[in-house]
Design a protein around this motif. Sequence first.
Motif, PDB file in Angstrom:
ATOM      1  N   VAL A  13       0.838  -1.199   0.000  1.00  0.00           N
ATOM      2  CA  VAL A  13       0.000   0.000   0.000  1.00  0.00           C
ATOM      3  C   VAL A  13       0.875   1.253   0.000  1.00  0.00           C
ATOM      4  O   VAL A  13       0.579   2.246  -0.677  1.00  0.00           O
ATOM      5  CB  VAL A  13      -0.934  -0.014   1.230  1.00  0.00           C
ATOM      6  CG1 VAL A  13      -1.631   1.329   1.398  1.00  0.00           C
ATOM      7  CG2 VAL A  13      -1.965  -1.134   1.099  1.00  0.00           C
ATOM      8  N   LEU A  53      -6.389  -7.154  -2.230  1.00  0.00           N
ATOM      9  CA  LEU A  53      -7.510  -6.383  -1.680  1.00  0.00           C
ATOM     10  C   LEU A  53      -8.855  -6.870  -2.217  1.00  0.00           C
ATOM     11  O   LEU A  53      -9.849  -6.159  -2.139  1.00  0.00           O
ATOM     12  CB  LEU A  53      -7.320  -4.899  -2.003  1.00  0.00           C
ATOM     13  CG  LEU A  53      -6.115  -4.229  -1.344  1.00  0.00           C
ATOM     14  CD1 LEU A  53      -5.977  -2.789  -1.825  1.00  0.00           C
ATOM     15  CD2 LEU A  53      -6.229  -4.280   0.176  1.00  0.00           C
ATOM     16  N   ASP A  54      -8.876  -8.084  -2.740  1.00  0.00           N
ATOM     17  CA  ASP A  54     -10.105  -8.661  -3.280  1.00  0.00           C
ATOM     18  C   ASP A  54     -10.624  -9.708  -2.296  1.00  0.00           C
ATOM     19  O   ASP A  54     -10.267 -10.887  -2.382  1.00  0.00           O
ATOM     20  CB  ASP A  54      -9.816  -9.278  -4.654  1.00  0.00           C
ATOM     21  CG  ASP A  54     -11.042  -9.924  -5.275  1.00  0.00           C
ATOM     22  OD1 ASP A  54     -12.133  -9.823  -4.684  1.00  0.00           O
ATOM     23  OD2 ASP A  54     -10.905 -10.534  -6.352  1.00  0.00           O
ATOM     24  N   GLY A  66     -12.389  -5.696   0.940  1.00  0.00           N
ATOM     25  CA  GLY A  66     -11.235  -5.096   0.283  1.00  0.00           C
ATOM     26  C   GLY A  66     -11.633  -4.227  -0.890  1.00  0.00           C
ATOM     27  O   GLY A  66     -12.657  -4.460  -1.545  1.00  0.00           O
ATOM     28  N   CYS A 133      -5.616   5.200   2.831  1.00  0.00           N
ATOM     29  CA  CYS A 133      -4.178   4.988   3.005  1.00  0.00           C
ATOM     30  C   CYS A 133      -3.567   6.084   3.872  1.00  0.00           C
ATOM     31  O   CYS A 133      -2.846   5.811   4.834  1.00  0.00           O
ATOM     32  CB  CYS A 133      -3.497   4.944   1.639  1.00  0.00           C
ATOM     33  SG  CYS A 133      -1.721   4.687   1.720  1.00  0.00           S
ATOM     34  N   THR A 154      -8.522   1.564   0.816  1.00  0.00           N
ATOM     35  CA  THR A 154      -7.996   0.195   0.819  1.00  0.00           C
ATOM     36  C   THR A 154      -9.043  -0.833   1.238  1.00  0.00           C
ATOM     37  O   THR A 154      -8.988  -1.986   0.809  1.00  0.00           O
ATOM     38  CB  THR A 154      -6.782   0.073   1.748  1.00  0.00           C
ATOM     39  OG1 THR A 154      -7.159   0.454   3.089  1.00  0.00           O
ATOM     40  CG2 THR A 154      -5.649   0.963   1.268  1.00  0.00           C
ATOM     41  N   LYS A 155      -9.987  -0.441   2.081  1.00  0.00           N
ATOM     42  CA  LYS A 155     -11.024  -1.379   2.533  1.00  0.00           C
ATOM     43  C   LYS A 155     -12.170  -0.610   3.179  1.00  0.00           C
ATOM     44  O   LYS A 155     -12.039   0.583   3.488  1.00  0.00           O
ATOM     45  CB  LYS A 155     -10.438  -2.374   3.543  1.00  0.00           C
ATOM     46  CG  LYS A 155      -9.946  -1.742   4.835  1.00  0.00           C
ATOM     47  CD  LYS A 155      -9.211  -2.718   5.729  1.00  0.00           C
ATOM     48  CE  LYS A 155      -7.796  -2.966   5.242  1.00  0.00           C
ATOM     49  NZ  LYS A 155      -6.988  -3.768   6.212  1.00  0.00           N
TER      50      LYS A 155
END
Length: 262
Positions: A13, A53-54, A66, A133, A154-155
């Motif tokens: 990240v 991130l999936d 994610g 982030c 990011t999530k």
Amino acid sequence: MFTLIDIVQPTTVEEAYEVLTKRKNNQLIGGSAFLRMGKKRIGTGIELSNLNLDYIKEDDNYVEIGAMTTFRELETSKVLEENFGSIIKNSVKDIIGVQFRSIVTIGATVFSRYGFSDLIVALLCLDTEVQLCKGGRISLDEFLNKKYEKDFLTKIYIKKNMKKSSYKSLRNAKSDYPLINISVSKCNDIFKICVGARPHRATVALKSSEFISQNSINEENIDKAAQIAVDELVFGTNMRATKEYRYAMTKVLIKRAIMEVI
């Protein structure tokens, strides 16, 4: 169609953020679904597939999603349906087609804060937080009202609190952009009424939510809550609908959504 001068696939990240902020015209790619609809010259495209991130996973308190999770994965997720009912599925299932939903990502959609977004208005009535982030973890409501900064999502986290919820929308055609969309949730007699595609970005109807939470639930008060909502919000006109039509239809959809959650 957009043009890329270069493309990178960072493995952390921190690396992705460093590349993003290095030059003004560097940009995250995400699913690139909406980028393809316009013309844009991008210096360095940042593709996040190597950041893992999936995913959709849960713990005792939250469901975590994610940023690279697609709409199709949201639509078919048993974890989301078991914890939040059908609201998230209902908000994405009519967006274009399966192929399109299989590339559109939640991170790009939420971070872009599209006014027409069906998913954002659904997430807003739940207890949703976003992880940025640079900006850290903040509520979705706070993020939507925050000034744009060079950052990326990011999530997201959705709190597991057994809220009852409903999503409603109005379209000229099934796969078209919404003319208006509504979400309503209820937990321990506290209601949250959200309106999007006004055509401005989704927002909480605070006065309406407070009124219906503090008064007995009957037809008269539901009608009054719907009226308070449209009076406190701002509506606009675009190629799909006039502000007067949105004003009228929002009252109808709010009443239907409240009836559904009770």
